[in-house]
Design a protein around this motif. Sequence first.
Motif, mmCIF file in Angstrom:
data_model
loop_
_atom_site.group_PDB
_atom_site.id
_atom_site.type_symbol
_atom_site.label_atom_id
_atom_site.label_comp_id
_atom_site.label_asym_id
_atom_site.label_seq_id
_atom_site.Cartn_x
_atom_site.Cartn_y
_atom_site.Cartn_z
ATOM 1 N N PHE A 460 0.829 -1.199 0.000
ATOM 2 C CA PHE A 460 0.000 0.000 0.000
ATOM 3 C C PHE A 460 0.866 1.253 0.000
ATOM 4 N N GLU A 461 0.411 2.229 -0.764
ATOM 5 C CA GLU A 461 1.010 3.557 -0.768
ATOM 6 C C GLU A 461 -0.097 4.592 -0.620
ATOM 7 N N PRO A 462 0.196 5.714 0.042
ATOM 8 C CA PRO A 462 -0.852 6.734 0.241
ATOM 9 C C PRO A 462 -1.487 7.203 -1.059
ATOM 10 N N SER A 463 -0.716 7.176 -2.148
ATOM 11 C CA SER A 463 -1.274 7.619 -3.426
ATOM 12 C C SER A 463 -2.413 6.713 -3.883
ATOM 13 N N LEU A 464 -2.389 5.455 -3.481
ATOM 14 C CA LEU A 464 -3.462 4.540 -3.859
ATOM 15 C C LEU A 464 -4.782 4.967 -3.217
ATOM 16 N N HIS A 465 -4.687 5.452 -1.984
ATOM 17 C CA HIS A 465 -5.909 5.919 -1.325
ATOM 18 C C HIS A 465 -6.458 7.154 -2.014
ATOM 19 N N ALA A 466 -5.550 8.053 -2.391
ATOM 20 C CA ALA A 466 -5.991 9.253 -3.106
ATOM 21 C C ALA A 466 -6.628 8.879 -4.433
ATOM 22 N N LEU A 467 -6.024 7.895 -5.126
ATOM 23 C CA LEU A 467 -6.588 7.440 -6.391
ATOM 24 C C LEU A 467 -7.949 6.802 -6.179
ATOM 25 N N ALA A 468 -8.089 6.001 -5.106
ATOM 26 C CA ALA A 468 -9.372 5.363 -4.828
ATOM 27 C C ALA A 468 -10.444 6.395 -4.494
ATOM 28 N N GLU A 469 -10.041 7.430 -3.751
ATOM 29 C CA GLU A 469 -11.008 8.490 -3.435
ATOM 30 C C GLU A 469 -11.422 9.240 -4.695
ATOM 31 N N GLU A 470 -10.454 9.463 -5.576
ATOM 32 C CA GLU A 470 -10.785 10.107 -6.840
ATOM 33 C C GLU A 470 -11.741 9.247 -7.663
ATOM 34 N N GLN A 471 -11.484 7.935 -7.676
ATOM 35 C CA GLN A 471 -12.365 7.025 -8.404
ATOM 36 C C GLN A 471 -13.776 7.024 -7.806
ATOM 37 N N ARG A 472 -13.839 7.083 -6.481
ATOM 38 C CA ARG A 472 -15.160 7.106 -5.832
ATOM 39 C C ARG A 472 -15.935 8.371 -6.207
ATOM 40 N N GLN A 473 -15.253 9.504 -6.155
ATOM 41 C CA GLN A 473 -15.914 10.752 -6.525
ATOM 42 C C GLN A 473 -16.305 10.753 -8.001
ATOM 43 N N LEU A 474 -15.429 10.155 -8.806
ATOM 44 C CA LEU A 474 -15.720 10.089 -10.239
ATOM 45 C C LEU A 474 -16.954 9.212 -10.496
ATOM 46 N N GLU A 475 -17.046 8.113 -9.759
ATOM 47 C CA GLU A 475 -18.206 7.241 -9.919
ATOM 48 C C GLU A 475 -19.488 7.943 -9.481
ATOM 49 N N ASP A 476 -19.413 8.685 -8.372
ATOM 50 C CA ASP A 476 -20.594 9.438 -7.924
ATOM 51 C C ASP A 476 -21.048 10.424 -8.987
ATOM 52 N N SER A 477 -20.091 11.107 -9.613
ATOM 53 C CA SER A 477 -20.443 12.071 -10.656
ATOM 54 C C SER A 477 -20.978 11.373 -11.893
ATOM 55 N N LEU A 478 -20.413 10.197 -12.200
ATOM 56 C CA LEU A 478 -20.848 9.468 -13.390
ATOM 57 C C LEU A 478 -22.305 9.029 -13.256
ATOM 58 N N ARG A 479 -22.726 8.705 -12.035
ATOM 59 C CA ARG A 479 -24.101 8.249 -11.829
ATOM 60 C C ARG A 479 -25.127 9.341 -12.128
ATOM 61 N N SER A 480 -24.714 10.584 -11.992
ATOM 62 C CA SER A 480 -25.658 11.682 -12.261
ATOM 63 C C SER A 480 -25.356 12.413 -13.562
ATOM 64 N N ALA A 481 -24.343 11.961 -14.292
ATOM 65 C CA ALA A 481 -23.935 12.679 -15.507
ATOM 66 C C ALA A 481 -25.028 12.686 -16.569
ATOM 67 N N LEU A 482 -25.722 11.580 -16.726
ATOM 68 C CA LEU A 482 -26.764 11.491 -17.745
ATOM 69 C C LEU A 482 -27.922 12.438 -17.423
ATOM 70 N N ASP A 483 -28.318 12.472 -16.141
ATOM 71 C CA ASP A 483 -29.409 13.365 -15.742
ATOM 72 C C ASP A 483 -29.001 14.833 -15.846
ATOM 73 N N ASN A 484 -27.713 15.091 -15.643
ATOM 74 C CA ASN A 484 -27.231 16.474 -15.705
ATOM 75 C C ASN A 484 -26.854 16.908 -17.119
ATOM 76 N N ASP A 485 -27.098 16.055 -18.111
ATOM 77 C CA ASP A 485 -26.816 16.375 -19.514
ATOM 78 C C ASP A 485 -25.340 16.751 -19.721
ATOM 79 N N GLU A 486 -24.464 15.921 -19.134
ATOM 80 C CA GLU A 486 -23.028 16.198 -19.231
ATOM 81 C C GLU A 486 -22.355 15.435 -20.362
ATOM 82 N N PHE A 487 -23.071 14.533 -21.031
ATOM 83 C CA PHE A 487 -22.482 13.760 -22.126
ATOM 84 C C PHE A 487 -22.729 14.460 -23.472
ATOM 85 N N GLU A 488 -21.798 14.213 -24.357
ATOM 86 C CA GLU A 488 -21.989 14.656 -25.742
ATOM 87 C C GLU A 488 -21.313 13.657 -26.668
#
Length: 729
Positions: A460-488
């Motif tokens: 384990f390295e601390p950067s892995l946790h930061a990457l995992a947190e980024e992935q979690r936030q990215l997944e949260d945003s992805l779940r609402s991206a379609l409703d927010n009309d963020e795709f093109e």
Amino acid sequence: MTLAWLFVGKGAWWAIVGWTILLTGVLYRSLELERRFRYAQRRSLQAGEYIEHAAVMTAHALLWAVPMIALALAGSLTDLLVGWLIVMTLVVGSALGIVTAPICTIILCGITSASLAFGLIHLGFLQLTILPPIFFGLVTVGTIEKSRMFLAAKIAEAGVEEKNQVVSLLLREFEENGADWLWQIDASRRLRSVSPRFAYALNREPHAAEGESFVELLAGKTWNTGQLNQSLAELAEKLNRRESFANILVCVDLNGRKRWWELSGTPILDERNQYVGFRGVGSDVTEQRESSEKIAYLARYDTLTRLPNRLLLNEALSGALDYAAEWRTRCAFLMLDLDRFKAVNDTLGHQVGDKLLEQVGERLTALMGENEMCGRLGGDEFGVVIRDLDDAKRVTELSRRIIASISAPYNVDDHTLYVGTSIGSAVGPRDGKTVEELMRNADLALYQAKDLGGAEHCGFEPSLHALAEEQRQLEDSLRSALDNDEFELVYQPVVDANGETVVSFEALLRWNSRLHGHVSPAKFIPMAEETRLILPIGKWVLREACKRAMQWPPHVMVNVNVAPPQLLEPGFAKMVEEILDETGLPADRLEIEVTESVFLSDATVARTALESIMSLGCSVALDDFGTGYSSLGYLRTLRFSTIKVDRLFVQGAAQGNRESLAIIRAVVAMTESLGMTTTAEGVENADEAALIRGLGCTKIQGYYFGRPMAAREAISMLHREATQRSRIA
């Protein structure tokens, strides 16, 4: 007789004899009644009997009053007082003896006291008349009080007797019908009054167990060694300190048979408050104990591999962290995931997979040292706890040995199987001070090892946790991206290799997140596939691409990429048909692009879905050809419309790589013979375009002919192309 002697010479002898006879008869009857009343406490006293006794006593009193009056009439104070003394003795005796019927004594005392008072008055000794009432009062009070005490004592005695009978009955019922038994020892800890049930529990006859040492009998063979088990030592200590105890669980050895007894006991004290032994109750709880141990085992051990399960590993890791905090040392946790295990389950079945997991568990156990514990977390995941990590290199060395051992071939049901393992590790308390943190961080490291291709160990390295947190936030945003009309959608042109005119546009998805900005497709597309968000997103892409294609000239097609989860979803072909009907796009203007990975999960379902799409009139292109597996087999079973040559081969051919050139020529020859077209991807300049054209590819796609562009730019490009054709014409 004394009173009769006083009348000798003072009255008729026949009167004295008659009085004596009458008195004797009344006394006889009185004694007879007294014998009957002696045991009155054992039965109910009838009213008639009580009245008869009172009547006899009244007659008795009257007979005693006669001589008292006669002596008074005779004028002798001395004789009167002597007679009263004699009568007083009888009254006191009656008060002391007749306690069951106090009214009799009161009647006797009352009548005789009245006769004395008459005599004193008659003789003129008025000052002495106070004596009879005082005597009567004292006798009455004493008689009543003594009778009351006697009655209370009898009532208490009856209550004790009743309780003793109830206790005896309960004990007898307990011994005969209960599962427990009574035990008793003397001051020397030797058995006394051994009951049949207790003797049965000891596997002995009652007379044979009588007098045996209690603790020695329970210790069995271990008595001679002097090493009593902890439970027996605790029992012996309680007996030695003469302390009451309840529900002590004791492991006993009866002729070599291990049993579990639950004992309760209390010291016995005699009437002088001296210790004379112990008495208690016991029961055999062996079956309950074994059931409890089995339940505890099942709660903490995996039934398949017989390794510790997640719960026990958590407890072990928690203990390791506590030990590390107390002694300022380190501990470690390794998380393992088997590589290629799913393929074993899918091809040979779960029964073979379970046997393989058993062998994996055996290999892991063989590698564990005294300070290490391995267990199964679930599925094909395993864990290893290192309690005291004295050397950081130990984690790497153990991981290397585990990977080597797990990767060795397995023989299961005449099948030779190969699996590997990836390992992620975390060191506590550096990488986590709680079990949850340490396991989570080891899991993050495991993902990193998986991303490296498997059969790797990553710490384990601390950067892995930061990457995992980024992935979690990215997944949260992805779940609402379609409703927010963020795709093109952007569109990259595909041109004819010879005329360089646009024959189709490939629709490419882009995400402009409000929180993260522009996110690369290489980052969010795999996430969408893993979370199955690709299903609603893919449906939106297909509908949007078909709408835009309706704005293009009729000869221009639209290419839409379809991910494996979409194609394997039931009803995918039906959805495509509905979208075509909704948008009005002809089926022959839609080309579905798939990669060879769609056939790895479920080839039968994928082939059925593609055949259904082809039956609608749509085209199907095989993208990234040559980078997957068994491509020729797919080409034999499915009639693709287009084969797309990966850009790696195009770039290799442009650099003069002979293998790349040979592959492209082979693909072109094969597609021509099968009636398919060929699209070369990644053409970036004129020289590469000329090379690909010379190799015989049908269509070309790349930056040289146009980068991915917005929908309006694609329409502008088509207008320019139409204008140029009209000028040439």
